[in-house]
Design an enzyme around this catalytic site. Sequence first.
Site, PDB file in Angstrom:
ATOM      1  N   TYR A   1       0.625  -1.453  -0.046  1.00  0.00           N
ATOM      2  CA  TYR A   1      -0.056  -0.028   0.205  1.00  0.00           C
ATOM      3  C   TYR A   1       1.002   1.321   0.047  1.00  0.00           C
ATOM      4  O   TYR A   1       1.885   0.905   0.587  1.00  0.00           O
ATOM      5  CB  TYR A   1      -0.895   0.068   1.218  1.00  0.00           C
ATOM      6  CG  TYR A   1      -2.140  -0.344   0.935  1.00  0.00           C
ATOM      7  CD1 TYR A   1      -3.151   0.633   0.127  1.00  0.00           C
ATOM      8  CD2 TYR A   1      -3.142  -1.429   1.428  1.00  0.00           C
ATOM      9  CE1 TYR A   1      -4.367   0.448  -0.419  1.00  0.00           C
ATOM     10  CE2 TYR A   1      -4.468  -1.514   1.039  1.00  0.00           C
ATOM     11  CZ  TYR A   1      -5.044  -0.607  -0.014  1.00  0.00           C
ATOM     12  OH  TYR A   1      -6.422  -0.966  -0.286  1.00  0.00           O
TER      13      TYR A   1
ATOM     14  N   GLU B   1      -0.652   4.822  -0.414  1.00  0.00           N
ATOM     15  CA  GLU B   1      -1.367   6.001  -0.800  1.00  0.00           C
ATOM     16  C   GLU B   1      -0.843   7.132  -0.437  1.00  0.00           C
ATOM     17  O   GLU B   1       0.242   7.185   0.557  1.00  0.00           O
ATOM     18  CB  GLU B   1      -2.807   6.030   0.132  1.00  0.00           C
ATOM     19  CG  GLU B   1      -3.597   5.017  -0.375  1.00  0.00           C
ATOM     20  CD  GLU B   1      -4.916   4.896   0.615  1.00  0.00           C
ATOM     21  OE1 GLU B   1      -5.097   5.830   1.662  1.00  0.00           O
ATOM     22  OE2 GLU B   1      -5.771   4.079   0.298  1.00  0.00           O
TER      23      GLU B   1
ATOM     24  N   ASP C   1      -6.814  13.539 -24.949  1.00  0.00           N
ATOM     25  CA  ASP C   1      -6.856  12.173 -24.353  1.00  0.00           C
ATOM     26  C   ASP C   1      -6.018  11.489 -25.316  1.00  0.00           C
ATOM     27  O   ASP C   1      -6.564  11.046 -26.618  1.00  0.00           O
ATOM     28  CB  ASP C   1      -8.363  11.747 -24.268  1.00  0.00           C
ATOM     29  CG  ASP C   1      -8.374  10.287 -23.771  1.00  0.00           C
ATOM     30  OD1 ASP C   1      -7.212   9.419 -24.063  1.00  0.00           O
ATOM     31  OD2 ASP C   1      -9.473   9.490 -23.356  1.00  0.00           O
TER      32      ASP C   1
ATOM     33  N   THR D   1      -3.493   5.962 -21.953  1.00  0.00           N
ATOM     34  CA  THR D   1      -3.215   4.877 -21.272  1.00  0.00           C
ATOM     35  C   THR D   1      -1.878   4.323 -21.801  1.00  0.00           C
ATOM     36  O   THR D   1      -1.422   4.753 -22.799  1.00  0.00           O
ATOM     37  CB  THR D   1      -4.329   3.977 -21.990  1.00  0.00           C
ATOM     38  OG1 THR D   1      -4.492   3.797 -23.078  1.00  0.00           O
ATOM     39  CG2 THR D   1      -5.613   4.065 -21.403  1.00  0.00           C
TER      40      THR D   1
ATOM     41  N   LYS E   1      -1.792   0.675 -25.113  1.00  0.00           N
ATOM     42  CA  LYS E   1      -2.137   0.563 -26.342  1.00  0.00           C
ATOM     43  C   LYS E   1      -0.830   0.601 -27.416  1.00  0.00           C
ATOM     44  O   LYS E   1      -0.039  -0.220 -27.176  1.00  0.00           O
ATOM     45  CB  LYS E   1      -3.233   1.565 -26.792  1.00  0.00           C
ATOM     46  CG  LYS E   1      -4.564   1.565 -26.079  1.00  0.00           C
ATOM     47  CD  LYS E   1      -5.504   2.199 -26.377  1.00  0.00           C
ATOM     48  CE  LYS E   1      -6.690   2.167 -25.730  1.00  0.00           C
ATOM     49  NZ  LYS E   1      -6.987   2.723 -24.402  1.00  0.00           N
TER      50      LYS E   1
ATOM     51  N   ARG F   1      -1.368  -2.458 -18.540  1.00  0.00           N
ATOM     52  CA  ARG F   1      -2.696  -1.729 -18.743  1.00  0.00           C
ATOM     53  C   ARG F   1      -2.972  -0.694 -17.604  1.00  0.00           C
ATOM     54  O   ARG F   1      -2.587  -1.076 -16.352  1.00  0.00           O
ATOM     55  CB  ARG F   1      -3.480  -3.028 -18.438  1.00  0.00           C
ATOM     56  CG  ARG F   1      -5.099  -2.790 -18.536  1.00  0.00           C
ATOM     57  CD  ARG F   1      -5.849  -3.728 -18.714  1.00  0.00           C
ATOM     58  NE  ARG F   1      -5.574  -4.395 -20.006  1.00  0.00           N
ATOM     59  CZ  ARG F   1      -6.187  -3.928 -21.155  1.00  0.00           C
ATOM     60  NH1 ARG F   1      -6.922  -3.203 -21.048  1.00  0.00           N
ATOM     61  NH2 ARG F   1      -5.762  -4.406 -22.234  1.00  0.00           N
TER      62      ARG F   1
HETATM   63  N1  DSN Z   1     -10.298   3.061 -25.660  1.00  0.00           N
HETATM   64  C1  DSN Z   1     -11.389   1.852 -26.005  1.00  0.00           C
HETATM   65  C2  DSN Z   1     -10.743   1.021 -27.099  1.00  0.00           C
HETATM   66  O1  DSN Z   1     -10.290   1.797 -28.111  1.00  0.00           O
HETATM   67  O2  DSN Z   1     -10.854  -0.199 -27.521  1.00  0.00           O
HETATM   68  C3  DSN Z   1     -11.359   1.203 -24.857  1.00  0.00           C
HETATM   69  O3  DSN Z   1     -11.801   1.930 -23.745  1.00  0.00           O
END
Ligand code: DSN
Length: 417
Positions: free
Chosen positions: A57, A59, A203, A229, A232, A238
């Site tokens: 933990y 935090e 984003d 993210t 990808k 993830r």
């Molecule tokens: N961003 C989405 C996708 O492109 O599959 C998932 O949230």
Amino acid sequence: MTLQTPASHSAKTDDAVWASIAQEEERQEVQLELIASENHASKEVMAAMGTALTNKYAEGYPGRRYYGGCEFVDEVEDLARNRARELFGSERANVQPHSGTQANMAAFMSMLDPGDKVLAMSLDHGGHLSHGHTKNFSGVFYDFHSYGVEPGTERLDMDKVREQALALRPKLVIAGASAYSRPIDFAAFASIAKEVDALFMVDMAHIAGLVAGGVHESPVPHADVVTLTTHKTLRGPRGGMILCPKERIVKINSALFPGGQGGPLMHVIAAKAIAFREAQQESFKRYAAEVVANASALADGLSDAGIRIVSGGTDNHVMLLDVGSVGLSGAAAEDALHRVNITCNKNLIPFDERPPMEASGIRLGTAAITTRGLDVTDMGHLAGWISEILRSPEDEATIKRVAGAVSELTTRRPIYA
Ligand code: DSN
């Protein structure tokens, strides 16, 4: 180096779970992964997630934790933050978001009050769930309005976006998409936001790896906040991340913890740090360029085979196929390709008349297949196989032949060679 991956751990007793994990590993090996948001992280990235850091933990933030014993996870989080800042040329980074949606939630909380107006890309035209879907927290708590692509070009028209912004006077303008295959003009978005006295957020979840690899313009110099993210095109674990100038980090940090999350996932943050180092290498720049070259070759091959590509092609890693152009729904096309071990997802196309669970499109991306070494020559073959299956989805001889060709290719190009 000996990797302490869960799969190599000797004390495995839970046969049911490990059997499913083994089958998933086998599925990834034998299928060509064309889901545009997926990739194959390195063994080192995966190994970090199976370590004792999962027990800790922490935090708070490095040097200011609510728990003792954080001296080593502090080092890990500092490595991750510093590498993220170097990689993207950002003044500050928060590496704790568990996901892209968590990152977006913190970004919104740091800039907006409930009920504030936001202008973002329509989900139906390639935007994201967390950019204002009525059932998502974003649409529940904020007053989202959307811009979309133009009917003729299926591209964004920045004059139209400007007109909408002038009429709406939002507090925040968002750029970024999950299914848009053309470059996003961040400078134009920033100028529109400035003109209407709005904040500007990007984003870049889908294109983060392309930005890191230098094959897509970076939004960092233009935006007040950038979210992404890490799993990808960036090919890490993830998770999510937020980048911002130094004057915004205090509010962002507090919006993320304690605002939206409790304890950070330190094992995932370690994996993020490793992935950021990987993305700093020359080999990653080559990878990012190959992802784009492969997408372009695949789109050209499909187009030559008579399948309509939304907006006529792609400049990044993703493309939308209008499978209505060969008489199929997106759902039927996804199923047909699955039968020959080509994995993708059905997707709405702009101005789609079908419902989302059926859709008229499929979305394809080249991030994962490029990781396993497929090149532009392979893209020519892949385009041919996809076209054959979409035109003869029930023909057993075609299915058998294409499945055999896919199997030969996946055997020749293992994920973890
Ligand atoms: N961003 C989405 C996708 O492109 O599959 C998932 O949230």
